[in-house]
Design a protein around this motif. Structure first.
Motif, mmCIF file in Angstrom:
data_model
loop_
_atom_site.group_PDB
_atom_site.id
_atom_site.type_symbol
_atom_site.label_atom_id
_atom_site.label_comp_id
_atom_site.label_asym_id
_atom_site.label_seq_id
_atom_site.Cartn_x
_atom_site.Cartn_y
_atom_site.Cartn_z
ATOM 1 N N SER A 138 -2.974 -4.970 5.545
ATOM 2 C CA SER A 138 -2.259 -3.783 5.066
ATOM 3 C C SER A 138 -3.067 -2.526 5.322
ATOM 4 O O SER A 138 -4.282 -2.501 5.125
ATOM 5 N N SER B 114 2.941 -2.485 -1.384
ATOM 6 C CA SER B 114 2.211 -2.475 -0.122
ATOM 7 C C SER B 114 3.015 -3.269 0.895
ATOM 8 O O SER B 114 3.529 -4.354 0.586
ATOM 9 N N LEU C 14 -0.308 -10.061 -1.738
ATOM 10 C CA LEU C 14 0.611 -9.139 -1.066
ATOM 11 C C LEU C 14 1.324 -9.765 0.127
ATOM 12 O O LEU C 14 2.248 -9.160 0.675
ATOM 13 N N ASN D 253 -1.686 0.238 3.746
ATOM 14 C CA ASN D 253 -1.028 1.140 2.805
ATOM 15 C C ASN D 253 -1.007 0.593 1.387
ATOM 16 O O ASN D 253 -1.143 -0.610 1.164
ATOM 17 N N ALA D 254 -0.843 1.498 0.448
ATOM 18 C CA ALA D 254 -0.494 1.209 -0.942
ATOM 19 C C ALA D 254 0.252 2.443 -1.418
ATOM 20 O O ALA D 254 -0.230 3.561 -1.228
ATOM 21 N N TYR D 255 1.418 2.266 -2.007
ATOM 22 C CA TYR D 255 2.197 3.447 -2.359
ATOM 23 C C TYR D 255 2.924 3.235 -3.671
ATOM 24 O O TYR D 255 3.177 2.105 -4.105
ATOM 25 N N GLY E 265 -7.181 -0.972 3.849
ATOM 26 C CA GLY E 265 -6.316 -0.881 2.691
ATOM 27 C C GLY E 265 -6.166 0.572 2.276
ATOM 28 O O GLY E 265 -6.654 1.486 2.966
ATOM 29 N N THR F 3 2.770 -5.250 4.288
ATOM 30 C CA THR F 3 1.753 -5.897 5.116
ATOM 31 C C THR F 3 2.325 -6.258 6.478
ATOM 32 O O THR F 3 3.528 -6.463 6.645
ATOM 33 N N SER G 207 -4.913 -1.639 -2.412
ATOM 34 C CA SER G 207 -4.680 -2.784 -1.541
ATOM 35 C C SER G 207 -5.953 -3.069 -0.770
ATOM 36 O O SER G 207 -6.719 -2.151 -0.448
ATOM 37 N N LEU H 78 -3.610 -6.895 -4.039
ATOM 38 C CA LEU H 78 -3.465 -5.606 -4.719
ATOM 39 C C LEU H 78 -4.155 -5.704 -6.074
ATOM 40 O O LEU H 78 -3.906 -6.632 -6.847
ATOM 41 N N ASN I 161 0.593 4.987 4.551
ATOM 42 C CA ASN I 161 0.990 5.606 3.279
ATOM 43 C C ASN I 161 2.058 6.670 3.488
ATOM 44 O O ASN I 161 1.969 7.479 4.416
ATOM 45 N N THR J 134 6.754 -6.977 2.385
ATOM 46 C CA THR J 134 6.531 -5.879 1.438
ATOM 47 C C THR J 134 6.609 -6.438 0.025
ATOM 48 O O THR J 134 7.566 -7.126 -0.325
#
Length: 774
Positions: free
Chosen positions: A349, A367, A342, A351-353, A299, A369, A311, A322, A403, A376
């Motif tokens: 996932s 995020s 998510l 990412n987390a942005y 995550g 996935t 995430s 999340l 990210n 998303t």
């Protein structure tokens, strides 16, 4: 309209520098000179005084220069006192020295190399790096640092690439290990910090060369530090024991002056940058479910509106989620009583942005996935749903995304997301939050066919503001550049940034006359630059824009009339071709001012030894004009109380009946009072001996004997070294009365570099018969 500072404010920020009319170029000397001076001490100085030596260097030609100054006898260098102008490197020792590989404009200019347009295209880092960390050296060389991710403690994992040459940085061999102990990087399998699965880095706001990263040791998880300027490790601070469900954490993010991370157990950890210590009460309660992806956190983290979003996923074990943490309450955010979903079970996932509004405001977090059906999902800060950004939301199945790197231009915010997997060997996706759509002018999937045959497996990018280029890195371990407006690789741009503060060129604390001149591109053919598309930005010491005419056709920027304590000039160059780079040519951005000769300063402590009666210094140097030396500056040293001479006088009379015994070198005896019978009743000659002795630690000069009665006893001038004596013989012929004759003598003298002093009187007695009756 040109922006000006009020005169009073300008005088304050210049801290001793005053702006005046520019000197003509013709006024620059044709040969180089050094002028030496000293301040902070009187003449004569005192033992133990601290003297500040100032060397002013007036350069007669561009090129490399070296200045040396041998510390003279009777003084020692004050450690840490050497001050050199920007662009110079100082070395403390004896002699002290300062070097500058590229003096320009008489020494009153700074330059930075223009980054080559083909930035590390197809340049291998030698391993599985994640995202680049960009750093510019003082001379403007752009470096890309990266850490191989998910590597155990002992293994080497840190690499530096010089993007000016597309080669590994000096100081190898690379890669190097990471260590908890501050100090230079080691070598081999000697590390004690393991790298995370998904690094996220934070720059120190007070020193951009210091980079903080999430670290794992054999016993703890915490914050570690890289100093890219030193270079070396700069510390480690444990935040949680490594045990049970806690074995690493996601990367770090910053908000409110604190760094935050999330452990695999779901706990939130916190560390304060300013105090270099753990936050009170941390670790805080979990905000996401525990995750275990082969011992790593699966995550990432994001910040929106001062809130921390995390995430968390566990491939094939549960649905990704999340969570939100509020630093103000040290607990889950309002509207987030539990983590929010998510995507479906089985998705995961990396990412987390941050999600942005069309005006660039932070509104929530997203995020994207990965799974059989990529999903998303976005949530607002208050926990309500947000529409998903269309660009990443349309990714094909089993494409993994990471990210983004965010580029903000005014209200326009663009996120560049690295992807690979599924049908892609590596690509970027760009979302423009201001339009809510894929970025105009770019393909929906930005591939890189010219880099490693297109096999880049993108993890992430770093935006270089001076050039405007994105530097990418991925699972293939290949660095490459990408034009953020066209997606082309390599990015055919160049750029540099120079910060110039004229007051930093002086160290004597006195006012100096300076005026800004020009910024200029050197080593660049104007026809090879698209000046219409290129930009130059000038900001004052507060970051406020300063209006300038922009680039002239010859590549110069007029800065005359600008009144600011300091300027930062950033040139972003769009090239028609790259023919000016390579072949030993190194184009540069130069920013200059005209004013007094720049200075090198250092301090010395004058010895407390009484034998030190003077100190002196002179400087020498070499540059493109040849060799040169400064004037010699000398300070006499006056004796202090502990170093004053101890001069004594002893006056005696000869007690012998034989005159030959009373001459110089005679055997005497020499007494304080003549015995009865030596002198007649009516007339006689009294023979005197005066001994002057220096019992003190230093010499005396200009010494004289003074006699109260007999002028023939006056003697001088003469000198006396420590421990030395001088004898003076003289006589008095007189008709004697029945009463005794008492004669006194003393000495006056001057210590070396001191003031006139006098001894006490010393007496001897000449007498006849009545001496026996008294």
């Amino acid at each position: 309209m040109r922006r000006r500072l009020p005169a009073m404010a300008l005088a304050t920020v210049l801290a001793g520098s005053a702006l005046t009319a520019a000197l003509p170029v013709a006024a620059q000397p044709s040969v180089s000179t050094l002028t030496k001076s000293v301040q902070g001490v009187a003449d004569p100085a005192a033992h133990g005084d601290v003297a500040t030596w100032v060397v002013s260097y007036s350069s007669g030609a561009n090129g490399a220069a070296t200045i040396t100054d041998t510390i003279g006898a009777g003084q020692t260098l004050v450690s840490g006192s050497l001050r050199v102008p920007p662009g110079w490197t100082g070395t403390e020792g004896n002699p002290v020295s300062a070097t500058n590989p590229n003096v320009r404009n008489g020494g009153t200019a700074l330059s930075s190399l223009l980054t080559p347009p083909v930035q590390a295209s197809a340049s291998s880092t030698g391993g599985d790096g994640f995202t680049p960390i960009l750093h510019r050296t003082p001379d403007g060389r752009l470096q890309a640092w990266n850490v191989y991710h998910h590597v155990a403690e002992a293994g080497p994992k840190l690499v530096c690439t010089d993007l000016t040459t597309s080669a590994l940085c000096a100081g190898g061999p690379w890669p190097k290990p990471l260590n908890t102990a501050p100090g230079p990087f080691g070598a081999g399998n000697t590390g004690d910090i393991a790298s995370p699965l998904e690094p996220q880095y934070v720059r120190d706001p007070a020193n951009a060369a210091r980079v903080y990263y999430s670290a794992t040791t054999a016993s703890s998880i915490g914050v570690a530090c890289l100093d890219l300027a030193a270079p070396g490790n700069c510390g480690y601070w444990p935040l949680m024991p490594r045990s049970g469900a806690t074995f690493e954490m996601a990367g770090l993010v910053e908000t409110g002056g604190n760094l935050y991370g999330v452990a695999t157990s779901g706990h939130v950890v916190c560390w304060t940058i300013a105090t270099q210590s753990a936050c009170a009460g941390q670790p805080y309660a979990p905000v996401v479910p525990p995750t275990n992806h082969g011992g790593y956190y699966l995550g990432a983290l994001a910040v929106a509106g001062g809130k921390l979003f995390a995430s968390s996923s566990q491939q094939g074990a549960r649905a990704p989620a999340l969570g939100c943490f509020d630093p103000a309450t040290a607990a889950a955010c309002a509207g987030w009583p539990a983590p929010k979903p998510l995507g479906p079970f089985g998705n995961f996932s990396y990412n987390a942005y941050t999600a942005y509004s069309t005006t660039g405001a932070e509104v929530g977090a997203c995020s994207s996935t990965t799974g059989g059906l990529n999903v998303t999902t976005c949530y607002a800060i208050d926990g309500s749903p947000l529409p998903a950004p269309s660009a990443p939301a349309g990714l094909e199945s089993n494409v993994i995304s990471f990210n983004p790197e965010v580029i903000r231009t005014g209200d326009r915010v663009r996120s560049y997301i690295g992807i690979w997997g599924g049908p892609y060997s590596g690509a970027a996706v760009c979302h423009d939050w201001s339009t809510g759509a894929s970025c105009a002018g770019l393909p929906s999937r930005i591939t890189h066919p010219t880099v490693n045959g297109g096999d880049t497996r993108d993890y992430g990018y770093a935006h270089d503001a001076p050039t405007g280029c994105l530097i990418g890195l991925g699972d293939a371990g290949v660095l490459f550049s990408m034009d953020p407006d066209t997606g082309a690789s390599p990015c055919v741009r160049s750029g540099a940034s120079v910060s110039l503060n004229p007051s930093q060129f002086y160290c004597d604390g006195k006012p100096h006359n300076v005026t800004y001149g020009k910024a200029r591109l050197t080593g660049v053919t104007p026809a090879n630059v698209n000046f219409g598309a290129s930009t130059v930005k000038v900001a004052d010491q507060g970051g406020n824009p300063v209006s300038t005419p922009g680039f002239a056709p010859d590549g110069t920027v007029d800065l005359t009339g600008v009144s600011a304590a300091s300027l930062t000039v950033t040139a972003s160059i769009v090239l028609n071709n790259a023919s000016d780079f390579g072949g030993g040519n190194q184009p540069a951005l130069v920013v200059e001012f005209t004013g007094d000769a720049p200075q090198i300063c250092f301090r010395t402590t004058i010895s407390a030894e009484c034998s030190v009666t003077s100190v002196a210094n002179a400087a020498g140097g070499t540059d493109a004009t040849g060799g040169f030396t400064s004037n010699t500056v000398t300070r006499q040293v006056a004796p202090g109380a502990s170093c004053l001479p101890n001069v004594v006088v002893n006056k005696e009379i000869c007690g012998s009946h034989t005159p030959a015994n009373c001459k110089a070198g005679g055997s005497g005896p020499w007494v304080k009072q003549a015995p009865v019978g030596v002198l007649g009743l009516l007339h006689a000659t009294a023979y005197w001996r005066i001994t002057v002795t220096n019992n003190g630690p230093i010499a005396v000069t200009d010494a004289y004997v003074l006699d109260d009665v007999e002028p023939s006893c006056h003697t001088g001038p003469f000198s006396l070294q420590p421990g030395e004596s001088k004898q003076v013989h003289c006589s008095t012929y007189a008709l004697l009365s029945l009463f005794p004759l008492v004669n006194e003598a003393k000495a006056k003298y001057t210590p070396v570099n001191g003031t006139r002093l006098y001894t006490t009187w010393s007496s001897a007695k000449a007498c006849s018969l009545l001496c026996a009756l008294n």
